[in-house]
Design a protein around this motif. Structure first.
Motif, mmCIF file in Angstrom:
data_model
loop_
_atom_site.group_PDB
_atom_site.id
_atom_site.type_symbol
_atom_site.label_atom_id
_atom_site.label_comp_id
_atom_site.label_asym_id
_atom_site.label_seq_id
_atom_site.Cartn_x
_atom_site.Cartn_y
_atom_site.Cartn_z
ATOM 1 N N GLU A 203 0.834 -1.195 0.000
ATOM 2 C CA GLU A 203 0.000 0.000 0.000
ATOM 3 C C GLU A 203 0.872 1.250 0.000
ATOM 4 O O GLU A 203 0.636 2.195 -0.751
ATOM 5 C CB GLU A 203 -0.846 0.014 1.279
ATOM 6 N N SER B 152 2.146 -0.220 -4.824
ATOM 7 C CA SER B 152 2.249 -1.345 -5.756
ATOM 8 C C SER B 152 1.241 -2.440 -5.420
ATOM 9 O O SER B 152 1.450 -3.601 -5.730
ATOM 10 C CB SER B 152 3.680 -1.900 -5.735
ATOM 11 N N LEU B 153 0.137 -2.034 -4.785
ATOM 12 C CA LEU B 153 -0.896 -3.016 -4.447
ATOM 13 C C LEU B 153 -1.796 -3.248 -5.654
ATOM 14 O O LEU B 153 -2.438 -2.332 -6.153
ATOM 15 C CB LEU B 153 -1.722 -2.507 -3.260
ATOM 16 N N ASN B 154 -1.766 -4.475 -6.172
ATOM 17 C CA ASN B 154 -2.706 -4.845 -7.236
ATOM 18 C C ASN B 154 -3.086 -6.308 -7.051
ATOM 19 O O ASN B 154 -2.648 -6.941 -6.084
ATOM 20 C CB ASN B 154 -2.083 -4.593 -8.616
ATOM 21 N N ASP B 155 -3.895 -6.824 -7.959
ATOM 22 C CA ASP B 155 -4.383 -8.200 -7.804
ATOM 23 C C ASP B 155 -3.241 -9.203 -7.680
ATOM 24 O O ASP B 155 -3.293 -10.127 -6.878
ATOM 25 C CB ASP B 155 -5.273 -8.578 -8.993
ATOM 26 N N GLU B 156 -2.198 -8.961 -8.489
ATOM 27 C CA GLU B 156 -1.110 -9.926 -8.520
ATOM 28 C C GLU B 156 -0.326 -9.920 -7.204
ATOM 29 O O GLU B 156 -0.086 -10.978 -6.601
ATOM 30 C CB GLU B 156 -0.187 -9.577 -9.690
ATOM 31 N N THR B 157 0.033 -8.709 -6.728
ATOM 32 C CA THR B 157 0.810 -8.642 -5.488
ATOM 33 C C THR B 157 -0.037 -9.119 -4.303
ATOM 34 O O THR B 157 0.473 -9.688 -3.349
ATOM 35 C CB THR B 157 1.312 -7.209 -5.227
ATOM 36 N N ARG B 158 -1.340 -8.891 -4.401
ATOM 37 C CA ARG B 158 -2.241 -9.338 -3.356
ATOM 38 C C ARG B 158 -2.272 -10.872 -3.285
ATOM 39 O O ARG B 158 -2.192 -11.461 -2.215
ATOM 40 C CB ARG B 158 -3.633 -8.783 -3.681
ATOM 41 N N ARG B 159 -2.365 -11.467 -4.472
ATOM 42 C CA ARG B 159 -2.365 -12.940 -4.535
ATOM 43 C C ARG B 159 -1.047 -13.486 -3.999
ATOM 44 O O ARG B 159 -1.005 -14.462 -3.262
ATOM 45 C CB ARG B 159 -2.559 -13.405 -5.976
#
Lengths: 258, 278
Positions: A103, A107-114
């Motif tokens: 956050e 660089s928080l996105n779907d990929e980094t979240r997964r």
């Protein structure tokens, strides 16, 4: 190959109202990529100061620090920092705590979240994503702190006595887990600890600092057999006790000379 | 056979635990209801004592009125509609003073947190202003803002803002520096540091200043009304005092007690609502 971390003539003085105190003087150090290095030494030898300088949280009074070939001038997500305690934000869930670094760096996105979710799973925290820090044990919380640090994919990990606040049994388990996780990911790490056995068991080199002012006294290379064994078993290997005593004696002398 | 024994054991254990729990709950309930009963009795007793004293002539009813007269007065004013303008003026002033005071105080705290230099510069001024009896500034506010609504709200703000600033700034400063270190190690900016750590960590402190500020706002508004107002509950008290109508004074006091308590409870409820999500 260029070393990942390079310290050239680092000197740091703490400035107070009464006096200026020299914490570290003319310290040179290099750490190669993928290495696991421990910093040990009597109290007051500037271990934590050194770590803060490498992380960019603290600017040295003199000298240069390079990480990955670039001079370090401020903290960044490239360098992960793990503190003595987990310091999770109590109002955030485990998942949101683990996502904090992403956050902050945007660089928080779907990929980094997964990726973060899989990291949590990898460290045995599956099913705890929506729990709050107060509901977890100390060892689990420190593992969340590790995920938080690893989630941003740092090239270098700085560990400031991350196991010291834990029960002995949990500490051993976590040492194993951290050493294994870092080895698998090829992350370079610098560990500050006051526990010599821990330093020898997890790292490839043990750097002994001496106090007043802090500088490198001696560097011990840990034999391959001990280095490659999991930390828990490394303690039982031949050569471990001898190395422990050598480092111990040297540290005694370093502490007495001040 | 063994499994049957185990089931029996489990069942009897469960029953025993349930029974114990039930006993515990009943004991707690009994205690709570005893407290409530004594509380209510005490209230009734005090009013009865007051009424009796008034009727028996132990106290001068011209000065102390009596519950009967006070309640009759309140009822007449309520049903006659003459109370509502006064009540709404005072409550309006209190709410505005309360909200503005909390908001401005918090904003000021953010500003001085942002700039440690400014904080150092302003520190003695804040101390002086905080220790000063702000009511003494009343005449100046009247001269500056005219004898009316604005002067009353400003009087309230003078009481609430600085104390809010001090409390909130203090809570900003007492946030665990290690939590800040964590976000800094990710390269967080000062804005991020504030949004992600300082503000959420200080939320309980900010909410608890709300509770203090409710009381402070009432003080500010009533004092302000004493000084300037042509309407409001504070005005009614001063007016009742001047014409020696102490039934009016007592009625106003009772209404203030009721409304102030209601407002306080509302803030407590909001606090619970906000803090339960963490």
């Amino acid at each position: 190959m260029l070393p990942l971390v390079q310290l050239k003539g680092v000197t740091h003085a703490y400035l107070g109202d009464r006096e200026a105190m020299l914490a570290i003087e003319d310290l040179h150090l290099t750490v190669d990529k993928g290495e696991f290095v421990s910093l040990v030494g009597p109290s007051g030898c500037g271990k934590t100061t050194l770590l803060s300088i490498i992380s960019g949280l603290l600017q040295p009074s003199r000298g240069e620090v390079y990480v990955g070939g670039h001079p370090v001038s401020e903290p960044s997500a490239e360098i992960g920092y793990m503190l003595q305690q987990d310091y999770l934000l109590p109002w955030r869930t485990i998942l949101n705590n683990a996502l904090l670094g992403l956050e902050l760096t945007g660089s928080l996105n779907d990929e980094t979240r997964r990726h973060t979710l899989s990291l949590l799973k990898e460290l045995g925290l599956e099913g705890k994503e929506e729990a709050f820090p107060s509901e977890l044990s100390g060892g689990m919380r420190q593992r969340v702190a590790l995920v938080r640090t690893l989630a941003t994919g740092p090239k270098l990990l700085l560990l400031d006595e991350p196991f010291s606040a834990l029960d002995y049994q949990i500490k051993l388990q976590l040492e194993d887990l951290v050493a294994e996780t870092l080895l698998r990911r090829g992350t370079t790490a610098i560990l500050v600890t006051h526990d010599l056995a821990e330093a020898i068991a997890v790292s490839s080199r043990v750097i002994l600092l001496q106090p007043n002012p802090g500088r490198v006294r001696r560097i011990f290379t840990v034999p391959e057999a001990i280095r490659s064994a999991p930390p828990l078993y490394a303690r039982d290997l031949p050569g471990f006790a001898e190395l422990f005593h050598t480092v111990w004696k040297e540290m005694e002398i370093a502490g007495r000379e001040e | 056979m063994k499994s049957v024994e185990q089931i029996e054991l489990a069942v009897s254990r469960k029953l025993w635990l349930e029974q114990k729990h039930e006993e515990f709950r009943k004991a707690k309930l009994r205690r709570t209801s005893r407290v409530m009963a004594v509380r209510a009795l005490l209230l009734v007793f005090l009013f009865a004592l007051w009424e009796t004293a008034a009727r028996a002539g132990w106290i001068d009813t011209l000065l102390f009125s009596s519950p009967g007269r006070v309640f009759r007065h309140i009822w007449a004013d309520l049903s006659g509609g003459s109370l509502w303008p006064h009540l709404s003026v005072t409550v309006g002033e209190t709410i505005i003073g309360f909200l503005l005071g909390t908001l401005l105080g918090t904003l000021l705290a953010v500003v001085i947190w942002w700039s440690p230099f400014l904080s150092a510069v302003l520190d003695p001024y804040m101390v002086v202003f905080n220790s000063m009896p702000k009511v003494a500034l009343g005449p100046i506010f009247i001269v500056m803002f005219g004898a009316g609504f604005t002067a009353i709200v400003i009087t309230t703000l003078s009481i609430t803002v600085i104390i809010t600033t001090l409390v909130v700034y203090n809570s900003f400063c007492s946030v665990d520096p290690n939590l800040v270190k964590v976000v800094r190690s990710f390269g967080a900016s000062r804005v991020q540091e504030f949004n992600k750590v300082i503000l959420p960590a200080s939320f309980p402190a900010i909410v608890s200043t709300l509770k203090v500020n409710v009381g402070m706002s009432w003080v500010g508004v009533i004092v302000g009304e004493f000084l300037v107002a042509k309407s409001g509950l504070g005005y009614l008290i001063i007016y009742g005092f001047q014409v020696f109508n102490f039934t009016l004074v007592m009625s106003s006091l009772l209404i203030i007690a009721a409304v102030a308590t209601a407002m306080y409870q509302l803030v407590v409820y909001v606090e619970k609502l906000i803090l339960s999500r963490r």
